[in-house]
Design a protein around this motif. Structure first.
Motif, PDB file in Angstrom:
ATOM      1  N   LYS A  92      51.629  52.989  45.592  1.00 31.34           N
ATOM      2  CA  LYS A  92      51.577  53.114  44.130  1.00 31.34           C
ATOM      3  C   LYS A  92      52.217  51.910  43.461  1.00 31.34           C
ATOM      4  CE  LYS A  92      51.497  58.144  44.080  1.00 31.34           C
ATOM      5  NZ  LYS A  92      52.229  59.377  43.801  1.00 31.34           N
ATOM      6  N   LEU A  93      53.358  51.460  43.986  1.00 29.79           N
ATOM      7  CA  LEU A  93      54.026  50.280  43.440  1.00 29.79           C
ATOM      8  C   LEU A  93      53.120  49.060  43.538  1.00 29.79           C
ATOM      9  CD1 LEU A  93      56.527  48.795  42.341  1.00 29.79           C
ATOM     10  CD2 LEU A  93      57.321  48.583  44.714  1.00 29.79           C
TER      11      LEU A  93
ATOM     12  N   THR B 275      47.638  45.709  39.187  1.00 29.69           N
ATOM     13  CA  THR B 275      47.078  45.978  37.853  1.00 29.69           C
ATOM     14  C   THR B 275      47.743  45.097  36.807  1.00 29.69           C
ATOM     15  OG1 THR B 275      46.513  48.248  38.444  1.00 29.69           O
ATOM     16  CG2 THR B 275      46.731  47.756  36.091  1.00 29.69           C
ATOM     17  N   TRP B 276      49.070  45.019  36.850  1.00 29.74           N
ATOM     18  CA  TRP B 276      49.829  44.165  35.921  1.00 29.74           C
ATOM     19  C   TRP B 276      49.378  42.711  36.058  1.00 29.74           C
ATOM     20  CZ3 TRP B 276      52.873  39.946  36.864  1.00 29.74           C
ATOM     21  CH2 TRP B 276      53.634  39.476  35.802  1.00 29.74           C
ATOM     22  N   PHE B 277      49.313  42.229  37.292  1.00 30.17           N
ATOM     23  CA  PHE B 277      48.931  40.834  37.539  1.00 30.17           C
ATOM     24  C   PHE B 277      47.540  40.547  36.998  1.00 30.17           C
ATOM     25  CE2 PHE B 277      47.051  37.425  39.991  1.00 30.17           C
ATOM     26  CZ  PHE B 277      48.047  36.469  39.983  1.00 30.17           C
ATOM     27  N   ARG B 278      46.597  41.418  37.264  1.00 32.83           N
ATOM     28  CA  ARG B 278      45.214  41.194  36.812  1.00 32.83           C
ATOM     29  C   ARG B 278      45.103  41.207  35.290  1.00 32.83           C
ATOM     30  NH1 ARG B 278      42.103  44.784  41.433  1.00 32.83           N
ATOM     31  NH2 ARG B 278      42.240  43.181  43.042  1.00 32.83           N
TER      32      ARG B 278
ATOM     33  N   TRP C 269      47.595  40.241  33.149  1.00 34.07           N
ATOM     34  CA  TRP C 269      48.243  39.043  32.608  1.00 34.07           C
ATOM     35  C   TRP C 269      47.649  37.739  33.130  1.00 34.07           C
ATOM     36  CZ3 TRP C 269      50.805  39.205  28.342  1.00 34.07           C
ATOM     37  CH2 TRP C 269      51.415  40.401  27.956  1.00 34.07           C
ATOM     38  N   TYR C 270      47.035  37.746  34.291  1.00 34.98           N
ATOM     39  CA  TYR C 270      46.493  36.535  34.909  1.00 34.98           C
ATOM     40  C   TYR C 270      45.067  36.773  35.410  1.00 34.98           C
ATOM     41  CZ  TYR C 270      51.457  35.450  34.865  1.00 34.98           C
ATOM     42  OH  TYR C 270      52.751  35.253  34.478  1.00 34.98           O
ATOM     43  N   PRO C 271      44.154  37.133  34.524  1.00 38.36           N
ATOM     44  CA  PRO C 271      42.803  37.490  34.977  1.00 38.36           C
ATOM     45  C   PRO C 271      42.083  36.364  35.713  1.00 38.36           C
ATOM     46  CG  PRO C 271      42.868  37.239  32.578  1.00 38.36           C
ATOM     47  CD  PRO C 271      44.287  37.203  33.062  1.00 38.36           C
ATOM     48  N   LYS C 272      42.350  35.127  35.364  1.00 37.22           N
ATOM     49  CA  LYS C 272      41.674  34.016  36.039  1.00 37.22           C
ATOM     50  C   LYS C 272      42.155  33.831  37.473  1.00 37.22           C
ATOM     51  CE  LYS C 272      40.489  31.489  31.891  1.00 37.22           C
ATOM     52  NZ  LYS C 272      40.672  30.286  31.076  1.00 37.22           N
ATOM     53  N   LEU C 273      43.330  34.378  37.796  1.00 39.68           N
ATOM     54  CA  LEU C 273      43.875  34.264  39.148  1.00 39.68           C
ATOM     55  C   LEU C 273      43.555  35.485  40.017  1.00 39.68           C
ATOM     56  CD1 LEU C 273      47.363  32.643  38.456  1.00 39.68           C
ATOM     57  CD2 LEU C 273      45.237  31.533  39.178  1.00 39.68           C
ATOM     58  N   THR C 274      42.843  36.449  39.460  1.00 38.04           N
ATOM     59  CA  THR C 274      42.499  37.664  40.209  1.00 38.04           C
ATOM     60  C   THR C 274      41.869  37.359  41.572  1.00 38.04           C
ATOM     61  OG1 THR C 274      42.352  39.081  38.266  1.00 38.04           O
ATOM     62  CG2 THR C 274      41.037  39.734  40.158  1.00 38.04           C
ATOM     63  N   PRO C 275      40.961  36.376  41.679  1.00 35.44           N
ATOM     64  CA  PRO C 275      40.338  36.127  42.986  1.00 35.44           C
ATOM     65  C   PRO C 275      41.286  35.560  44.046  1.00 35.44           C
ATOM     66  CG  PRO C 275      39.029  35.161  41.211  1.00 35.44           C
ATOM     67  CD  PRO C 275      40.333  35.581  40.623  1.00 35.44           C
ATOM     68  N   VAL C 276      42.448  35.058  43.636  1.00 38.38           N
ATOM     69  CA  VAL C 276      43.327  34.409  44.612  1.00 38.38           C
ATOM     70  C   VAL C 276      44.585  35.227  44.920  1.00 38.38           C
ATOM     71  CG1 VAL C 276      42.444  32.092  44.220  1.00 38.38           C
ATOM     72  CG2 VAL C 276      44.345  32.929  42.823  1.00 38.38           C
ATOM     73  N   LEU C 277      44.638  36.460  44.442  1.00 42.23           N
ATOM     74  CA  LEU C 277      45.673  37.409  44.850  1.00 42.23           C
ATOM     75  C   LEU C 277      44.981  38.444  45.729  1.00 42.23           C
ATOM     76  CD1 LEU C 277      48.596  38.524  44.672  1.00 42.23           C
ATOM     77  CD2 LEU C 277      47.755  40.018  42.857  1.00 42.23           C
TER      78      LEU C 277
END
Length: 98
Positions: free
Chosen positions: A7-8, A14-17, A19-27
């Motif tokens: 869950k964490l 979710t938080w990362f995506r 705030w940083y949607p352009k970096l979604t593919p690299v996380l």
């Protein structure tokens, strides 16, 4: 991965995506945990699964590190010996591990 850790991790992703949607593919999440039958575990090992790999890896270098490896822990969670060994190996390669 334990339920609270899962869950964490989901909340962090979710938080990362958001705030940083352009970096979604690299996380990316590394699905190393969980129970598997013997055949599936053997096949995954042949395919390169290694015990101890961090839960999330962010493939974004900066001036100090090649990328970021994140091991999720909840409350009193502690690293396994495999996780400690992997951390040491990856830090020697220039990655940040938290």
């Amino acid at each position: 991965m334990k339920s609270k850790e899962a869950k964490l991790q989901s909340m962090c992703v979710t938080w990362f995506r958001y705030w940083y949607p352009k970096l979604t593919p690299v996380l990316v999440a590394i699905p190393n945990g969980g129970s598997r039958n013997i055949i599936e575990a053997a096949n995954l090992k042949k395919q390169g699964i290694i015990a101890g790999v961090a839960d999330l890896i962010l493939f974004v270098p900066n001036k100090d590190f090649h990328g970021l490896c994140i091991e999720m822990k909840y409350e009193k969670g502690k690293q396994s010996e495999h996780q400690k060994q992997w951390q040491e190996a990856i830090e020697k390669q220039g990655y940040k591990y938290i």
